[in-house]
Design a protein around this motif. Structure first.
Motif, PDB file in Angstrom:
ATOM      1  N   SER A   1       0.789  -1.215   0.150  1.00 16.81           N
ATOM      2  CA  SER A   1       0.021  -0.219  -0.055  1.00 16.81           C
ATOM      3  C   SER A   1       0.916   1.400  -0.112  1.00 16.81           C
ATOM      4  O   SER A   1       1.996   1.339   0.529  1.00 16.81           O
ATOM      5  N   LEU A   2       0.391   2.229  -0.683  1.00 14.77           N
ATOM      6  CA  LEU A   2       1.093   3.386  -0.431  1.00 14.77           C
ATOM      7  C   LEU A   2       1.482   3.941   0.883  1.00 14.77           C
ATOM      8  O   LEU A   2       2.408   4.501   1.180  1.00 14.77           O
ATOM      9  N   GLU A   3       0.613   3.864   1.606  1.00 18.13           N
ATOM     10  CA  GLU A   3       0.882   4.040   2.991  1.00 18.13           C
ATOM     11  C   GLU A   3       2.111   3.495   3.483  1.00 18.13           C
ATOM     12  O   GLU A   3       3.032   4.164   4.228  1.00 18.13           O
ATOM     13  N   THR A   4       2.307   2.212   3.638  1.00 18.99           N
ATOM     14  CA  THR A   4       3.406   1.400   3.794  1.00 18.99           C
ATOM     15  C   THR A   4       4.386   1.569   3.318  1.00 18.99           C
ATOM     16  O   THR A   4       5.545   1.986   3.705  1.00 18.99           O
ATOM     17  N   TRP A   5       4.450   1.989   1.690  1.00 22.33           N
ATOM     18  CA  TRP A   5       5.503   2.449   0.941  1.00 22.33           C
ATOM     19  C   TRP A   5       6.141   3.547   1.297  1.00 22.33           C
ATOM     20  O   TRP A   5       7.490   3.702   1.680  1.00 22.33           O
ATOM     21  N   LYS A   6       5.142   4.651   1.707  1.00 17.39           N
ATOM     22  CA  LYS A   6       5.986   5.889   2.217  1.00 17.39           C
ATOM     23  C   LYS A   6       6.784   5.632   3.612  1.00 17.39           C
ATOM     24  O   LYS A   6       7.715   6.213   3.793  1.00 17.39           O
ATOM     25  N   ASN A   7       6.277   4.892   4.575  1.00 15.48           N
ATOM     26  CA  ASN A   7       7.072   4.723   5.723  1.00 15.48           C
ATOM     27  C   ASN A   7       8.149   4.145   5.239  1.00 15.48           C
ATOM     28  O   ASN A   7       9.092   4.237   6.312  1.00 15.48           O
TER      29      ASN A   7
ATOM     30  N   ARG B   1      -8.190   6.005  -4.915  1.00 17.35           N
ATOM     31  CA  ARG B   1      -7.176   4.881  -4.722  1.00 17.35           C
ATOM     32  C   ARG B   1      -7.410   3.999  -6.162  1.00 17.35           C
ATOM     33  O   ARG B   1      -6.867   3.082  -6.283  1.00 17.35           O
ATOM     34  N   ALA B   2      -8.423   4.457  -6.888  1.00 15.66           N
ATOM     35  CA  ALA B   2      -8.533   3.686  -8.195  1.00 15.66           C
ATOM     36  C   ALA B   2      -7.260   3.048  -9.158  1.00 15.66           C
ATOM     37  O   ALA B   2      -7.458   1.920  -9.307  1.00 15.66           O
ATOM     38  N   THR B   3      -6.396   4.059  -9.304  1.00 13.03           N
ATOM     39  CA  THR B   3      -5.233   3.927  -9.760  1.00 13.03           C
ATOM     40  C   THR B   3      -4.374   2.825  -9.179  1.00 13.03           C
ATOM     41  O   THR B   3      -3.904   1.905  -9.717  1.00 13.03           O
ATOM     42  N   GLU B   4      -4.330   2.918  -7.838  1.00 14.72           N
ATOM     43  CA  GLU B   4      -3.616   2.109  -6.898  1.00 14.72           C
ATOM     44  C   GLU B   4      -4.252   0.607  -7.109  1.00 14.72           C
ATOM     45  O   GLU B   4      -3.478  -0.363  -7.340  1.00 14.72           O
ATOM     46  N   ARG B   5      -5.510   0.588  -6.830  1.00 17.19           N
ATOM     47  CA  ARG B   5      -6.122  -0.673  -6.992  1.00 17.19           C
ATOM     48  C   ARG B   5      -6.059  -1.252  -8.218  1.00 17.19           C
ATOM     49  O   ARG B   5      -5.781  -2.484  -8.364  1.00 17.19           O
ATOM     50  N   SER B   6      -6.014  -0.556  -9.462  1.00 13.43           N
ATOM     51  CA  SER B   6      -5.811  -1.189 -10.567  1.00 13.43           C
ATOM     52  C   SER B   6      -4.373  -1.642 -10.974  1.00 13.43           C
ATOM     53  O   SER B   6      -4.383  -3.106 -11.450  1.00 13.43           O
TER      54      SER B   6
ATOM     55  N   HIS C   1      -2.721   4.695 -19.227  1.00 11.64           N
ATOM     56  CA  HIS C   1      -2.832   4.921 -17.657  1.00 11.64           C
ATOM     57  C   HIS C   1      -1.716   4.529 -16.985  1.00 11.64           C
ATOM     58  O   HIS C   1      -1.178   3.249 -17.271  1.00 11.64           O
ATOM     59  N   ASP C   2      -1.572   5.055 -16.030  1.00 11.67           N
ATOM     60  CA  ASP C   2      -0.343   4.886 -15.102  1.00 11.67           C
ATOM     61  C   ASP C   2      -0.401   3.505 -14.610  1.00 11.67           C
ATOM     62  O   ASP C   2       0.607   2.856 -14.562  1.00 11.67           O
ATOM     63  N   SER C   3      -1.322   3.111 -14.185  1.00  8.59           N
ATOM     64  CA  SER C   3      -1.578   1.713 -13.502  1.00  8.59           C
ATOM     65  C   SER C   3      -1.273   0.391 -14.602  1.00  8.59           C
ATOM     66  O   SER C   3      -0.680  -0.430 -14.127  1.00  8.59           O
ATOM     67  N   ILE C   4      -1.342   0.937 -15.945  1.00  6.02           N
ATOM     68  CA  ILE C   4      -1.032  -0.230 -16.990  1.00  6.02           C
ATOM     69  C   ILE C   4       0.624  -0.042 -17.171  1.00  6.02           C
ATOM     70  O   ILE C   4       1.075  -0.960 -17.376  1.00  6.02           O
TER      71      ILE C   4
ATOM     72  N   PHE D   1       5.908   3.232 -10.078  1.00 12.87           N
ATOM     73  CA  PHE D   1       4.387   3.645  -9.826  1.00 12.87           C
ATOM     74  C   PHE D   1       4.232   4.317  -8.637  1.00 12.87           C
ATOM     75  O   PHE D   1       3.520   5.267  -8.541  1.00 12.87           O
ATOM     76  N   ALA D   2       4.750   3.876  -7.394  1.00 18.27           N
ATOM     77  CA  ALA D   2       4.632   4.395  -6.083  1.00 18.27           C
ATOM     78  C   ALA D   2       5.120   5.891  -5.960  1.00 18.27           C
ATOM     79  O   ALA D   2       4.464   6.735  -5.677  1.00 18.27           O
ATOM     80  N   THR D   3       6.287   6.093  -6.675  1.00 17.06           N
ATOM     81  CA  THR D   3       6.857   7.338  -6.754  1.00 17.06           C
ATOM     82  C   THR D   3       5.974   8.286  -7.350  1.00 17.06           C
ATOM     83  O   THR D   3       5.726   9.397  -6.845  1.00 17.06           O
ATOM     84  N   HIS D   4       5.476   7.930  -8.684  1.00 16.96           N
ATOM     85  CA  HIS D   4       4.820   8.913  -9.385  1.00 16.96           C
ATOM     86  C   HIS D   4       3.334   8.892  -8.755  1.00 16.96           C
ATOM     87  O   HIS D   4       2.803  10.112  -8.706  1.00 16.96           O
ATOM     88  N   GLU D   5       2.642   8.023  -8.169  1.00 20.62           N
ATOM     89  CA  GLU D   5       1.263   7.938  -7.820  1.00 20.62           C
ATOM     90  C   GLU D   5       1.539   8.735  -6.165  1.00 20.62           C
ATOM     91  O   GLU D   5       0.456   9.709  -5.915  1.00 20.62           O
ATOM     92  N   LEU D   6       2.671   8.882  -5.508  1.00 18.15           N
ATOM     93  CA  LEU D   6       2.698   9.693  -4.473  1.00 18.15           C
ATOM     94  C   LEU D   6       2.568  11.070  -4.855  1.00 18.15           C
ATOM     95  O   LEU D   6       2.057  11.995  -4.056  1.00 18.15           O
TER      96      LEU D   6
END
Ligand code: ADP
Ligand code: ZN
Length: 681
Positions: A289-295, A512-517, A550-553, A564-569
């Motif tokens: 999850s981006l929450e965990t990744w950020k930590n 969170r749609a992009t993250e879920r995808s 799309h980013d998720s793809i 992905f995580a860096t971009h989405e954050l």
């Protein structure tokens, strides 16, 4: 000699605070008692939170009796329960009840002919760890006090083997461990894997157990007969002491969040329990999850990586099919279109041909369609454009075929049929369901065995297990389903996985749609070709979409979680969405629409007033009220109000003050609060 004293008691009632009782019994914090409640003096359970000097200005009642069956809960558990109540704004007396089993120990045991909760199996010996596994194991095993670790490993990289080793080590030190997994992953196969390694040291707690089984498992842990507890999120409430390790597998899974009553996130609650117990916590995922990744990137969590699948198995190839091209009018394409004119609009010639190839070899194919919640999506078939809210960056939803609305801030616009982006295509509302896929496939692949797995077809664990057995035995050629089948399953002959319309997933009205995808695509890839041998061609994943960029793809295609995580954050940061900011949702619901709307507006006015009155709430943004995406559910009209803040510490007191004692809420309307919501449907 005992003398009468006052005690704070968390009594089983929907009250925000603990109550004061007197007693001359020998009580201590963590002890379960019965107390009289209200005018009638009805007896309820309550947990002693400690002595108090405060003499309330009403008549104090006496504690009725001690529930002798239970010893006082260990102190870290009591602290943890208090934290849950405080953080999630839930009545403390109702939170503490979850720490006890459903039945009394001595209640009559009805004979049941069910298989044992934990099977007796022959022992497996540990595998030789790969170098990467060994490094991860050693760097986590160094820790014996509270610390949080992210085990970030691609699908099939052997995370479970690392967990098993860590548990081995914890047992050898005379301590115990908890393993939390999403309910749907808690299959007999998984329990067997642990049972083969740890034999009769295992207890399990999950939703398929009877009350009797649950009670017995609870006592097995509490009386120290078992040392490893495997369970779904609620297993955290089993007061296991002498804890040396907590593992949360698939930590990104939204199902760790309980979406009713105490709306806690099992992952976050596990980290907090590890803190109280002073033991390490390991979170594992291929798509954190981006929450965990950020930590992890900020150094609050220790990061450990498994970058390769074991035994050199290749990650599957991911191919992206552009659905816009199907509508292209160049000549060659036209010919192709004629050749495939019998195909339904959702099936591209490429996917169709690939399915034939796989099935002709005797292998299996699975098609996914995400259709959670929303019936229709609006897209321009020429350019792939979809409408997003100018304020909230989430997809707008079509209402009554005439207007688009934002379910966060209530922004409205007309549904113009000419695409505002390419000015050529006509916006279309696309509706698609798994049943339609099944019907079309039956026509297109006569003689093939097709099974459908969605919430209508798979309603129990037994249904799911039947499906798994039929996939394993080859009684299914093509599996069609929603994302419920994308997770955790492991079928050797499954060589092709298709995502029918990726856009449905990333057009959900959810930040969170992009993250879920991204997670879905990665998890799907994890299903395909898990067992290909060295040299064999890898499994294949085909994604059909109107938005190939799309980013998720684009990131999932390259198996690039970190990119992905860096971009989405960055995107989250621009609008202060979690994990950059904190979010709280208030859902207002009731059977009378007018009353629900009125209360929602009143709540918003109260929020604005609080902001003006208290400078410490300056950072809080109030979104809405707006109709919830599921605007009516089981006879209840639903609105929501969201608050967003970059100052996490402000969210909790603000929410508390905003709700107040709720005496301003008309009867017939309910306001439900969700701290750190995972789903805003
Ligand atoms: P993950 O949980 O990361 O998806 P698993 O732990 O399920 O991966 O491992 C994937 C597969 O690889 C399993 O079949 C497992 O038995 C096997 N495996 C894991 N570690 C090893 C190892 N060190 N040597 C051989 N096989 C392994
Ligand atoms: Zn909006």
């Amino acid at each position: 000699m005992s003398s009468t004293q006052l005690w704070k008691v968390a009594a089983d009632a929907p009250l925000p605070e603990a109550l004061t009782y007197s007693s001359d019994l020998p009580l201590q914090r963590g002890q379960l008692v019965t107390v009289p409640l209200g005018r009638g003096g009805r007896k309820v359970h309550g947990l002693i939170l400690g002595p108090t000097q405060e003499v309330p200005d009403f008549e104090v009642k006496a504690v009725d009796s001690i529930v002798e069956e239970y010893a006082p809960l260990p102190e870290p558990y009591v602290k943890w329960l208090e934290w849950l109540a405080q953080y999630y704004l839930h009545p403390v007396g109702q939170v503490v009840q979850s720490a006890f089993p459903p039945l009394r120990k001595t209640e009559k045991q009805r004979a049941s002919k069910r298989p044992p909760v934990i099977p007796q199996l022959e022992a497996d010996s540990a595998l030789n760890l790969t170098d990467e596994q060994q490094t991860c194991f050693e760097s986590i095993a160094k820790f014996s006090s509270f610390s949080t670790h992210l085990l970030f490993g691609v699908t099939g990289s052997g995370k479970t083997e690392v967990y098993l080793r860590l548990l081995d080590k914890v047992l050898s030190e005379g301590k115990r461990g908890i393993v939390l997994v999403p309910e749907i992953s808690l299959t007999p196969q998984l329990i067997q894997r642990f049972a083969r390694r740890f034999g009769d040291k295992i207890a399990a707690l999950h939703s398929q157990l009877t009350d009797r089984e649950r009670t017995n498992q609870w006592w097995d842990i509490v009386e120290g007969r078992k040392s490893i507890l495997i369970g779904a999120r609620s297993a955290l409430f089993c007061p296991i002491d002498n804890l040396g390790l907590i593992i949360v597998d698939e930590e990104h899974e939204p199902s760790f969040k309980q979406d009713e009553k105490l709306k806690y996130n099992g992952r976050d609650a596990a980290v907090m329990l590890g803190k109280q117990m002073n033991c390490p916590v390991v979170l594992g995922s291929a798509t954190p999850s981006l929450e965990t990744w950020k930590n992890a990137v900020e150094g609050k969590y220790h990061l450990h990586r498994l970058t390769r699948r074991v035994a050199n198995r290749a990650l599957p190839d991911i191919e992206v099919i552009d659905l816009r091209k199907l509508k292209s009018d160049d000549e060659e394409k036209q010919k192709a279109i004629t050749k495939y004119s019998h195909l339904p609009f959702w099936l591209s010639p490429d996917l169709y041909e690939r399915m034939h190839q796989v099935l002709d070899r005797g292998d299996q194919a699975a098609l996914f369609l995400n259709r959670r919640g929303i019936a229709q999506m609006v897209v321009c078939p020429a350019c792939g454009h979809t409408r997003e809210c100018p304020n909230c960056d989430i997809s707008l939803t079509l209402h009554a075929h005439s207007h688009l609305i934002c379910h966060y801030c209530d922004y409205h616009e007309n549904f113009k049929t000419k695409c505002p982006d390419c000015k050529e295509g006509q916006l279309e509302a696309i509706g698609l369901g798994t049943e339609l896929l099944e019907t079309d496939l039956t026509r297109l692949f006569p003689g093939k065995k097709i099974a459908r797995a969605d919430r209508d077809e798979i309603q129990s664990r037994a249904d799911l297990e039947d499906l798994i057995a039929n996939m394993e035995s080859g009684d299914i050629d093509i599996l069609v389903g929603t994302q419920m089948i994308a997770k955790g399953l492991d079928f050797p002959k499954l060589k092709l996985v298709g995502l029918v319309l990726a856009d449905v997933g990333f057009n959900l009205p959810d930040f969170r749609a992009t993250e879920r995808s991204f997670q879905l695509i990665t998890q799907m890839s994890g299903r395909s070709g898990r067992h290909v041998k060295d040299g064999e061609s890898p499994g294949l994943v085909i994604i059909q979409t109107f938005n190939t960029e799309h980013d998720s793809i684009t990131f999932a295609k390259n198996h690039d979680f970190e990119g992905f995580a860096t971009h989405e954050l960055e995107i989250r940061s621009a609008l202060n969405y979690p994990p950059m900011g904190r979010l709280v949702s208030f859902r207002i619901q009731g059977t009378k629409l007018g009353q629900v709307e009125e209360t929602a507006r009143l709540l918003a006015r109260r929020a604005q007033a609080l902001k003006t009155q208290f400078p410490q709430y300056g950072s809080i943004e109030v979104l809405g009220p707006a109709e919830a995406p599921l605007s009516k559910l089981r006879g209840q009209f639903r609105y929501h109000l969201l608050i967003k803040t970059t100052q996490p510490a402000a969210a909790n007191p603000f929410s508390r003050q905003l709700l107040g004692d709720q005496d301003w809420v008309p009867s017939g309307v309910k306001i439900l609060i969700d701290i750190d919501p995972m789903s805003l449907l």
